[in-house]
Design a protein around this motif. Sequence first.
Motif, mmCIF file in Angstrom:
data_model
loop_
_atom_site.group_PDB
_atom_site.id
_atom_site.type_symbol
_atom_site.label_atom_id
_atom_site.label_comp_id
_atom_site.label_asym_id
_atom_site.label_seq_id
_atom_site.Cartn_x
_atom_site.Cartn_y
_atom_site.Cartn_z
ATOM 1 N N SER A 197 -17.449 23.512 77.948
ATOM 2 C CA SER A 197 -17.345 23.843 76.342
ATOM 3 C C SER A 197 -18.676 23.753 75.593
ATOM 4 O O SER A 197 -19.710 23.001 76.000
ATOM 5 C CB SER A 197 -16.271 22.726 75.916
ATOM 6 O OG SER A 197 -16.306 22.791 74.423
ATOM 7 N N PRO A 256 -19.376 22.474 71.769
ATOM 8 C CA PRO A 256 -18.623 21.861 70.833
ATOM 9 C C PRO A 256 -18.601 22.655 69.472
ATOM 10 O O PRO A 256 -17.414 22.785 68.832
ATOM 11 C CB PRO A 256 -19.497 20.514 70.470
ATOM 12 C CG PRO A 256 -19.925 20.145 71.895
ATOM 13 C CD PRO A 256 -20.316 21.725 72.512
ATOM 14 N N GLN A 281 -15.684 27.171 68.044
ATOM 15 C CA GLN A 281 -14.317 26.966 67.296
ATOM 16 C C GLN A 281 -13.117 27.720 68.284
ATOM 17 O O GLN A 281 -13.417 28.382 68.843
ATOM 18 C CB GLN A 281 -14.106 27.190 65.909
ATOM 19 C CG GLN A 281 -14.929 26.485 64.878
ATOM 20 C CD GLN A 281 -14.587 24.876 64.890
ATOM 21 O OE1 GLN A 281 -13.462 24.675 65.076
ATOM 22 N NE2 GLN A 281 -15.532 24.060 64.981
ATOM 23 N N SER A 282 -11.912 26.971 68.325
ATOM 24 C CA SER A 282 -10.955 27.789 69.160
ATOM 25 C C SER A 282 -10.480 28.889 68.259
ATOM 26 O O SER A 282 -10.522 28.726 67.056
ATOM 27 C CB SER A 282 -9.826 26.525 69.229
ATOM 28 O OG SER A 282 -8.660 27.405 69.508
ATOM 29 N N TRP A 324 -4.129 19.744 65.684
ATOM 30 C CA TRP A 324 -3.692 18.733 66.591
ATOM 31 C C TRP A 324 -3.962 19.352 68.063
ATOM 32 O O TRP A 324 -3.380 20.545 68.254
ATOM 33 C CB TRP A 324 -2.522 18.226 66.621
ATOM 34 C CG TRP A 324 -2.163 17.000 67.450
ATOM 35 C CD1 TRP A 324 -2.373 15.625 67.260
ATOM 36 C CD2 TRP A 324 -1.533 17.234 68.700
ATOM 37 N NE1 TRP A 324 -2.150 14.868 68.670
ATOM 38 C CE2 TRP A 324 -1.357 15.967 69.312
ATOM 39 C CE3 TRP A 324 -0.943 18.230 69.272
ATOM 40 C CZ2 TRP A 324 -0.811 15.742 70.565
ATOM 41 C CZ3 TRP A 324 -0.220 18.181 70.625
ATOM 42 C CH2 TRP A 324 -0.331 17.020 71.197
ATOM 43 N N HIS A 325 -4.333 18.791 68.893
ATOM 44 C CA HIS A 325 -4.589 19.151 70.142
ATOM 45 C C HIS A 325 -4.335 17.989 71.274
ATOM 46 O O HIS A 325 -4.652 16.967 71.035
ATOM 47 C CB HIS A 325 -5.910 19.864 70.695
ATOM 48 C CG HIS A 325 -6.137 20.809 70.047
ATOM 49 N ND1 HIS A 325 -5.131 22.093 70.277
ATOM 50 C CD2 HIS A 325 -7.008 21.492 68.909
ATOM 51 C CE1 HIS A 325 -5.597 23.067 69.197
ATOM 52 N NE2 HIS A 325 -6.761 22.611 68.697
ATOM 53 N N LYS A 352 -9.004 17.401 74.244
ATOM 54 C CA LYS A 352 -10.342 17.623 73.392
ATOM 55 C C LYS A 352 -11.369 17.725 74.362
ATOM 56 O O LYS A 352 -11.518 16.605 74.958
ATOM 57 C CB LYS A 352 -10.649 16.750 72.271
ATOM 58 C CG LYS A 352 -9.536 16.850 71.233
ATOM 59 C CD LYS A 352 -9.812 15.943 70.092
ATOM 60 C CE LYS A 352 -8.760 16.146 68.787
ATOM 61 N NZ LYS A 352 -9.138 15.009 67.604
ATOM 62 N N LYS A 383 -8.763 25.657 74.807
ATOM 63 C CA LYS A 383 -9.148 24.589 73.506
ATOM 64 C C LYS A 383 -7.713 24.610 72.826
ATOM 65 O O LYS A 383 -7.801 23.614 71.890
ATOM 66 C CB LYS A 383 -10.198 24.840 72.637
ATOM 67 C CG LYS A 383 -11.671 24.740 73.319
ATOM 68 C CD LYS A 383 -12.609 24.819 72.387
ATOM 69 C CE LYS A 383 -14.023 24.453 72.893
ATOM 70 N NZ LYS A 383 -15.206 24.558 72.023
ATOM 71 N N ASP A 384 -6.847 25.326 72.881
ATOM 72 C CA ASP A 384 -5.400 25.226 72.319
ATOM 73 C C ASP A 384 -4.341 24.696 73.214
ATOM 74 O O ASP A 384 -3.467 25.337 73.307
ATOM 75 C CB ASP A 384 -5.025 26.598 71.626
ATOM 76 C CG ASP A 384 -4.122 26.507 70.833
ATOM 77 O OD1 ASP A 384 -3.581 25.344 70.291
ATOM 78 O OD2 ASP A 384 -3.208 27.452 70.807
ATOM 79 N N ASP A 385 -4.671 23.702 74.223
ATOM 80 C CA ASP A 385 -4.172 23.336 75.232
ATOM 81 C C ASP A 385 -3.487 24.180 76.135
ATOM 82 O O ASP A 385 -2.529 24.126 76.546
ATOM 83 C CB ASP A 385 -2.690 22.348 74.726
ATOM 84 C CG ASP A 385 -3.243 21.380 73.680
ATOM 85 O OD1 ASP A 385 -4.626 20.619 74.058
ATOM 86 O OD2 ASP A 385 -2.608 21.029 72.837
#
Length: 245
Positions: free
Chosen positions: A119, A121, A124-125, A132-133, A136, A202-204
């Motif tokens: 990743s 940082p 962005q997703s 909320w995720h 992280k 990054k979005d689970d």
Amino acid sequence: MLLGSPVTDLLCPPARARTVGELLAPTSPFDKKCGRENWTVAFAPDGSYLAWSQGHRVVKLVPWAQCLNNFLLHGTKNGADAVGARPPRQGSESSPKNKPCEHVIDCGDIVWSLAFGSSVPEKQSRCVNIEWHRFKFGQEQLLLATGLNNGRIKIWDVYTGKLLLNLMDHTEVVRDLTFAPDGSLILVSASRDKTLRVWDLKDDGNMMKVLRGHPNWVYGCAFSPDSSILCSVGASKAVVAAILV
């Protein structure tokens, strides 16, 4: 268009590849699990790990510098050629808790494909709801995606061997996996179910898109260097390109 003349080819023979070492898969560690085929192999982007499927349902993670040093220490058939080889540079800034160590992951089914992802940082997703995720992913975290015979994709923390995500949507073998090179943790999977699927880790692990365009099995996929274009190949004898926005 001729790429070279016979005279040039004779004067400049191709360079010979040099063998550094050989890794062998062990006998089956599971009852009634046959086969020792090694279907896939992958290097971590920073050169810290080599991952390879040992047949059965096992993936072995090997610290590559340590592995290469062992090859050079014990020698190989081409040991003289390998003396000048150097281990890949590893990140000197990595924390002690993330120090590479050898371990084995049981994926639960035969492993057809592997891909490492890390990743960035500030990247962005791409998802809409990012308030909320469950997970992280930090900058020092290294992920391994495994594509399985049953159509599932399992995402592992490389340093701990912990299973983070279990992506289930493909209906056939996952033949290939690739992460976007921009550090966004966008993962694309190619399957025998004739589709490619785009996942946002990054979005689970949310599935963003299903790409349909291959009339037959999809064998492989790759991103362009800027992560904007995805190319894929399959049994249709053609390359299919898609723009990801």
